[in-house]
Design a protein around this motif. Sequence first.
Motif, PDB file in Angstrom:
ATOM      1  N   VAL A  67       7.230   7.823   8.008  1.00 20.56           N
ATOM      2  CA  VAL A  67       6.019   6.908   7.601  1.00 20.56           C
ATOM      3  C   VAL A  67       4.978   7.827   7.125  1.00 20.56           C
ATOM      4  O   VAL A  67       4.026   7.447   6.723  1.00 20.56           O
ATOM      5  N   ASN A  68       4.845   9.051   7.496  1.00 19.30           N
ATOM      6  CA  ASN A  68       3.807   9.915   7.200  1.00 19.30           C
ATOM      7  C   ASN A  68       3.693  10.744   6.112  1.00 19.30           C
ATOM      8  O   ASN A  68       2.763  11.493   5.698  1.00 19.30           O
ATOM      9  N   ASP A  69       4.957  10.499   5.310  1.00 17.62           N
ATOM     10  CA  ASP A  69       5.086  11.255   4.052  1.00 17.62           C
ATOM     11  C   ASP A  69       5.407  10.515   3.189  1.00 17.62           C
ATOM     12  O   ASP A  69       6.453   9.862   2.738  1.00 17.62           O
ATOM     13  N   ASP A  70       4.291  10.427   2.134  1.00 19.71           N
ATOM     14  CA  ASP A  70       4.547   9.334   1.126  1.00 19.71           C
ATOM     15  C   ASP A  70       5.317   9.852  -0.062  1.00 19.71           C
ATOM     16  O   ASP A  70       6.034   9.019  -0.880  1.00 19.71           O
TER      17      ASP A  70
ATOM     18  N   LEU B 213       9.855   4.274   3.262  1.00 18.93           N
ATOM     19  CA  LEU B 213       9.900   5.656   3.437  1.00 18.93           C
ATOM     20  C   LEU B 213      10.519   6.369   4.585  1.00 18.93           C
ATOM     21  O   LEU B 213      10.617   5.447   5.604  1.00 18.93           O
TER      22      LEU B 213
ATOM     23  N   GLU C 268       0.842  -1.223   0.188  1.00 20.12           N
ATOM     24  CA  GLU C 268      -0.029   0.145   0.018  1.00 20.12           C
ATOM     25  C   GLU C 268       0.651   1.430  -0.104  1.00 20.12           C
ATOM     26  O   GLU C 268       0.114   2.361  -0.302  1.00 20.12           O
ATOM     27  N   LYS C 269       2.104   1.158   0.366  1.00 15.43           N
ATOM     28  CA  LYS C 269       2.969   2.361   0.431  1.00 15.43           C
ATOM     29  C   LYS C 269       3.902   2.449  -0.977  1.00 15.43           C
ATOM     30  O   LYS C 269       3.810   1.598  -1.767  1.00 15.43           O
ATOM     31  N   LYS C 270       4.369   3.891  -1.280  1.00 18.40           N
ATOM     32  CA  LYS C 270       5.112   3.914  -2.307  1.00 18.40           C
ATOM     33  C   LYS C 270       6.429   3.419  -2.482  1.00 18.40           C
ATOM     34  O   LYS C 270       7.187   3.376  -3.341  1.00 18.40           O
TER      35      LYS C 270
ATOM     36  N   ASP D  75       4.059   0.896  -4.536  1.00 14.28           N
ATOM     37  CA  ASP D  75       2.449   0.495  -4.742  1.00 14.28           C
ATOM     38  C   ASP D  75       2.200   0.263  -6.143  1.00 14.28           C
ATOM     39  O   ASP D  75       3.322   0.107  -6.999  1.00 14.28           O
TER      40      ASP D  75
ATOM     41  N   VAL E 198      10.370   8.565  -0.277  1.00 12.52           N
ATOM     42  CA  VAL E 198      10.562   7.216  -0.593  1.00 12.52           C
ATOM     43  C   VAL E 198      12.026   7.043  -0.583  1.00 12.52           C
ATOM     44  O   VAL E 198      12.771   8.100  -1.208  1.00 12.52           O
TER      45      VAL E 198
END
Lengths: 257, 257
Positions: A191-194, A188, A183-185, A241, A197
């Motif tokens: 963890v709160n900033d997509d 990170l 689900e994540k890009k 993702d 990466v």
Amino acid sequence: MKLSIVKIGGNVIENKEELSKFLKAFSELDGPKILVHGGGKLATQLGKRLGIESKLIGGRRITDAQSLELITMVYGGLVNKNIVAELQSLNCNAIGLSGADGNTIQAHKRPVKDIDYGFAGDVDGVSAPTVSKLLEAGLTPVFCAMTHDGKGQLLNTNADTIASELSIGMSENYETTLYYCFEKKGVLMDVNDDASVVKHIDSQSYQSLLEQNVIADGMLPKMENCFHALKRNVHQVRIGDIGMLDPKSTLFTTLTL
Amino acid sequence: MKLSIVKIGGNVIENKEELSKFLKAFSELDGPKILVHGGGKLATQLGKRLGIESKLIGGRRITDAQSLELITMVYGGLVNKNIVAELQSLNCNAIGLSGADGNTIQAHKRPVKDIDYGFAGDVDGVSAPTVSKLLEAGLTPVFCAMTHDGKGQLLNTNADTIASELSIGMSENYETTLYYCFEKKGVLMDVNDDASVVKHIDSQSYQSLLEQNVIADGMLPKMENCFHALKRNVHQVRIGDIGMLDPKSTLFTTLTL
């Protein structure tokens, strides 16, 4: 020759629209490819309707006989056959498999130590020649998260493990890239900033990320799995993702030794 | 080259001991072979536990969306994968398939006339080259009674029909013998006497058996299916119980043109 092995997570499986988007991107990947899927919460949901309780210890499923039946129906049947049919509509000649089919993935029942995991399978090996023959026939294998012990017993095996063991087995003859879609890009920094990466991780930077506590919790076994595969000749591992299947995408994490 | 295509009936599927006996005999058949199975009453039983009613009109299942899910879970998952795992334990390199897998059996949704059969599939054709490649790779295809329309839709197709269409498709390249295993020892002159097997039927004797009312009820569509296959180059059809797979057995009905 290059080979792409893509593992999709349960969250994609459970969302029909996301799954369709993913399958379209997967079908457009160039060259021979393999898909690996679990079944996410669908088995648990069916279990509830049938009054079968799912038992998890430390996030791992305890596979009793009833749970194995559920998994066989949901992973091997419902999820696998629907993915295959949808890929066929996208001109991708998919063929659905468990590790029992063609004896492609051999395993043994996990020995009981502190915890009895029931019909959980630890992988012994992959029949790379059989999988290669399917690929050479123009087929795209779609593996569900099941193996067998060669003595007639189906076993439940983690889809991440199946993807990494397949990648290791196929790396004898292919330059294999293993894609872990979740689900994540990617990995990170925050963890709160997509957008944070980490684009590239190797064995050395992995150690410093560990020391900085960037990699923790659920990410740890995933990363261990990735480096295990890289040490056994898998060319590259990518984590991100479903957007990372787009050839133009650069927003994912690449792992190399 | 010779090819055996064996269809087993629901009564064998439902009885674990009978199924094991059958699979052992099947695994010992010489040369390339294909197994075709339905799921018998297992889908209906699971449906009952889930509160899904099975609708039958004239013995034929009405496949609504929920029934299709049941069938996909039971035929494509539970039954198919367990048969494959058991064949593997008998040194038969089985590979489980629906008609969607490898696009092996194409069908279309049955048009609605008087009755809406729902997601029932009428077969358009078989991808013989793909099935041949699997056989040449030393694999034994195990087909469940499902097809697809190539547009992403799985369909429920009668296992007898799948067996006969596969036999027809494969007869381009193989001398195909089609075995229909059911609960009787063959076509019986006297339905109450298991020893009264008609050993050989051809088009001519078939007509006289029809006139004598030896062939009636459930046997009629089965026989029509057989002669349809024979007219389209299937070498031979055999009807009997699982004992007919024993090379020493002579107690079964052989059909030729």
